[in-house]
Design a protein around this motif. Structure first.
Motif, PDB file in Angstrom:
ATOM      1  N   GLY A  52      22.560 -22.275  33.171  1.00 33.08           N
ATOM      2  CA  GLY A  52      22.746 -21.981  34.397  1.00 33.08           C
ATOM      3  C   GLY A  52      22.407 -20.563  34.893  1.00 33.08           C
ATOM      4  O   GLY A  52      22.735 -19.934  36.082  1.00 33.08           O
ATOM      5  N   SER A  53      21.864 -19.772  34.097  1.00 31.60           N
ATOM      6  CA  SER A  53      21.563 -18.410  34.388  1.00 31.60           C
ATOM      7  C   SER A  53      20.502 -18.179  35.157  1.00 31.60           C
ATOM      8  O   SER A  53      19.697 -19.076  35.281  1.00 31.60           O
ATOM      9  CB  SER A  53      21.273 -17.627  33.168  1.00 31.60           C
ATOM     10  OG  SER A  53      20.090 -17.701  32.626  1.00 31.60           O
ATOM     11  N   ARG A  54      20.101 -16.930  35.783  1.00 34.65           N
ATOM     12  CA  ARG A  54      18.887 -17.000  36.559  1.00 34.65           C
ATOM     13  C   ARG A  54      17.619 -17.244  36.216  1.00 34.65           C
ATOM     14  O   ARG A  54      16.547 -17.813  36.446  1.00 34.65           O
ATOM     15  CB  ARG A  54      19.098 -15.460  37.085  1.00 34.65           C
ATOM     16  CG  ARG A  54      17.885 -14.862  37.978  1.00 34.65           C
ATOM     17  CD  ARG A  54      17.926 -13.417  38.473  1.00 34.65           C
ATOM     18  NE  ARG A  54      17.003 -13.106  39.348  1.00 34.65           N
ATOM     19  CZ  ARG A  54      17.144 -12.978  40.752  1.00 34.65           C
ATOM     20  NH1 ARG A  54      18.453 -13.115  41.192  1.00 34.65           N
ATOM     21  NH2 ARG A  54      16.463 -12.400  41.497  1.00 34.65           N
ATOM     22  N   ALA A  59      14.332 -18.823  29.047  1.00 37.06           N
ATOM     23  CA  ALA A  59      14.059 -17.592  29.253  1.00 37.06           C
ATOM     24  C   ALA A  59      13.192 -16.930  28.174  1.00 37.06           C
ATOM     25  O   ALA A  59      13.116 -17.425  26.811  1.00 37.06           O
ATOM     26  CB  ALA A  59      15.324 -17.000  29.495  1.00 37.06           C
ATOM     27  N   THR A  60      12.431 -16.055  28.747  1.00 39.09           N
ATOM     28  CA  THR A  60      11.522 -15.304  27.714  1.00 39.09           C
ATOM     29  C   THR A  60      11.584 -13.858  28.130  1.00 39.09           C
ATOM     30  O   THR A  60      12.062 -13.488  29.364  1.00 39.09           O
ATOM     31  CB  THR A  60      10.181 -15.579  27.939  1.00 39.09           C
ATOM     32  OG1 THR A  60       9.732 -15.417  29.091  1.00 39.09           O
ATOM     33  CG2 THR A  60       9.891 -17.006  27.637  1.00 39.09           C
ATOM     34  N   PRO A  61      11.535 -12.960  27.279  1.00 39.10           N
ATOM     35  CA  PRO A  61      11.517 -11.401  27.513  1.00 39.10           C
ATOM     36  C   PRO A  61      10.343 -11.074  28.421  1.00 39.10           C
ATOM     37  O   PRO A  61      10.770 -10.281  29.163  1.00 39.10           O
ATOM     38  CB  PRO A  61      11.016 -10.626  25.998  1.00 39.10           C
ATOM     39  CG  PRO A  61      11.721 -11.694  24.943  1.00 39.10           C
ATOM     40  CD  PRO A  61      11.290 -12.958  25.662  1.00 39.10           C
ATOM     41  N   ALA A  62       9.331 -11.625  28.597  1.00 39.45           N
ATOM     42  CA  ALA A  62       8.463 -11.586  29.771  1.00 39.45           C
ATOM     43  C   ALA A  62       8.895 -11.872  31.029  1.00 39.45           C
ATOM     44  O   ALA A  62       8.718 -11.044  32.077  1.00 39.45           O
ATOM     45  CB  ALA A  62       7.028 -12.174  29.382  1.00 39.45           C
ATOM     46  N   ALA A  63       9.639 -13.038  31.107  1.00 47.35           N
ATOM     47  CA  ALA A  63      10.394 -13.344  32.454  1.00 47.35           C
ATOM     48  C   ALA A  63      11.534 -12.349  32.591  1.00 47.35           C
ATOM     49  O   ALA A  63      11.507 -11.780  33.668  1.00 47.35           O
ATOM     50  CB  ALA A  63      10.937 -14.706  32.314  1.00 47.35           C
ATOM     51  N   TYR A 401      20.791  -9.909  31.836  1.00 44.89           N
ATOM     52  CA  TYR A 401      19.544 -10.777  31.630  1.00 44.89           C
ATOM     53  C   TYR A 401      19.926 -12.253  30.812  1.00 44.89           C
ATOM     54  O   TYR A 401      19.417 -13.209  31.661  1.00 44.89           O
ATOM     55  CB  TYR A 401      18.469 -10.128  30.673  1.00 44.89           C
ATOM     56  CG  TYR A 401      17.987  -8.978  31.599  1.00 44.89           C
ATOM     57  CD1 TYR A 401      17.012  -9.280  32.315  1.00 44.89           C
ATOM     58  CD2 TYR A 401      18.331  -7.718  31.241  1.00 44.89           C
ATOM     59  CE1 TYR A 401      16.387  -8.218  33.230  1.00 44.89           C
ATOM     60  CE2 TYR A 401      17.826  -6.675  32.125  1.00 44.89           C
ATOM     61  CZ  TYR A 401      16.688  -7.071  33.256  1.00 44.89           C
ATOM     62  OH  TYR A 401      16.361  -6.105  33.700  1.00 44.89           O
ATOM     63  N   ALA A 402      20.683 -12.288  29.668  1.00 43.51           N
ATOM     64  CA  ALA A 402      20.828 -13.603  29.302  1.00 43.51           C
ATOM     65  C   ALA A 402      22.073 -14.420  30.169  1.00 43.51           C
ATOM     66  O   ALA A 402      21.396 -15.505  30.809  1.00 43.51           O
ATOM     67  CB  ALA A 402      21.445 -13.499  27.984  1.00 43.51           C
TER      68      ALA A 402
END
Length: 412
Positions: A52-54, A59-63, A401-402
């Motif tokens: 449910g996060s953005r 997710a990736t560090p690039a994102a 971020y997470a």
């Protein structure tokens, strides 16, 4: 005597060899190590990001690097600033690109043309600016403390709670470079460089009006201490002209936005639009210091305490920070200029900002105060501060971020 001549000299230890390296190399090594640690934090945060996060469970560090405000800087380059302010369904000014200054976005675009993408250019600008800012911070603290303390200040800054900003498409690292250079020039009384640095600051991110206030206080301080430090006429002229320049640059973006959109209040209305993320019906007109008063009331409601208690907490924090700048001996050792800058910037934030989770990020221009944290010579103290920096850095990356966007306090 022969035995003495034949006895080999002891080989220098690793620490002594490291200490013999040029300062720029030592800082470079520390900076690279800090960036490796931060990269690891981002990688772990990406693995832990919930559905449910953005950024989602994939997710990736690039994102992360291209998310949040980085998207707006990309928008500035690829779409531009709107000629008419966009409106919400209820007719209010919507969030838009006028809140973001152009310099960082276009430098990243220029560099991105060589390295393959805008975000690659943006991250490279942040990484390089962060390293250069470390070099200047060392020189700033070195004016007031021994080299070991200056190096520890750099370590705290490079591994600090908000050092994840060196890995993402945010303008903070570039702004810090201009700011540190400007503060260094003021401390050395090399005012002429500020005619270049002030516009660079002003069109990288908001905050140059705080520098205008700082120059005014700096000039007043120099006037009252002219018996100890002579104040030649040329310095008076420089300080006055630079204060006027910083003020003009600070308001120029508002003027330009007004001329481009036909709405004199376009910039302020854009900034106020972000407050709707926290307040359902925020004021439509800007009033100095109103943001923190509204914020004290809002967070008192969130924490379930009386409204007056929110104001009391705000007052205690303001009084505590003022006492720190005025009386804490290590902060005092940094000198009047860094203390006046810190006071000017904090007053600026009180005047214009609504307190929310982005406040942590907005406090990074106070980074010269790491010099005070580095002055105690206790190894246990310095290692403890570094450990707190790394723990806070992880918390900020994981939270912003997470967990991005899953709660009010997860917005960088």
């Amino acid at each position: 005597m022969a035995d003495g001549l034949l006895t080999p000299e002891p080989r220098p230890t690793m620490w002594k060899r490291a200490a013999a390296l040029p300062v720029a190399v030592r800082i470079g090594i520390l900076y690279v190590v800090a960036r490796i640690v931060t990269t690891g934090f981002f990688a772990i945060a990406a693995e832990l990001a919930p559905f449910g996060s953005r950024f989602g469970a994939d997710a990736t560090p690039a994102a992360f690097a291209a998310g949040w405000d980085a998207w707006w800087y990309w928008f500035v380059v690829n779409v531009g600033y709107p000629d008419a302010l966009p409106l919400t369904d209820t007719g209010e000014v919507a969030e838009n690109a006028w809140a973001f200054m152009p310099l960082y976005a276009y430098i990243a675009a220029w560099l991105g043309a060589f390295v393959g993408s805008w975000i690659a250019g943006a991250v490279l600008v942040s990484l390089v600016a962060g390293y250069l800012a470390c070099l200047v911070l060392y020189r700033i603290v070195r004016l007031r403390a021994e080299s070991t303390a200056a190096m520890w200040a750099v370590v705290f800054f490079a591994a600090g709670p908000l050092s994840g900003l060196f890995h993402v498409g945010y303008a903070e690292a570039l702004f810090l470079l201009w700011l540190f250079l400007a503060l260094w020039c003021v401390m050395l009384r090399r005012y002429a460089w500020l005619y270049l640095l002030i516009p660079l600051m002003g069109f990288t991110r908001p905050g140059v009006l705080a520098f205008a206030l700082f120059l005014a206080l700096h000039g007043i301080h120099r006037w009252f201490t002219r018996a100890r430090e002579p104040l030649p006429a040329r310095d008076i002229v420089h300080i006055v002209l630079l204060g006027l320049l910083a003020t003009a640059v600070g308001f120029s973006w508002q003027v330009y936005a007004g001329l481009k959109t036909g709405d004199a209040g376009a910039y302020l209305a854009t900034e106020l639009a972000w407050r709707r993320n926290w307040i359902a019906d925020p004021p439509t007109e800007f009033a100095p210091f109103d943001g923190f008063l509204l914020g004290a009331r809002f967070w008192a409601g969130q924490w379930g305490i009386p409204e007056v208690a929110g104001y009391v907490v705000l007052g205690v924090i303001v009084a505590g920070v003022a006492a720190l700048l005025l009386f804490e001996p290590h902060v005092r050792r940094l000198g009047a200029d860094l203390r006046l800058w810190s006071a000017s910037y904090l007053l600026y934030l009180l005047a214009v900002f609504f307190p929310q989770s982005s406040l942590f990020r907005l406090l990074v221009p106070l980074s010269p105060l790491w010099g005070a944290a580095a002055m105690p010579r206790s190894t246990a103290w310095r290692v403890g501060v570094l450990a707190a920096c790394l723990a806070s850095q992880w918390w900020w990356i994981y939270t912003m971020y997470a967990l991005a966007g899953t709660a009010l306090w997860t917005i960088p």
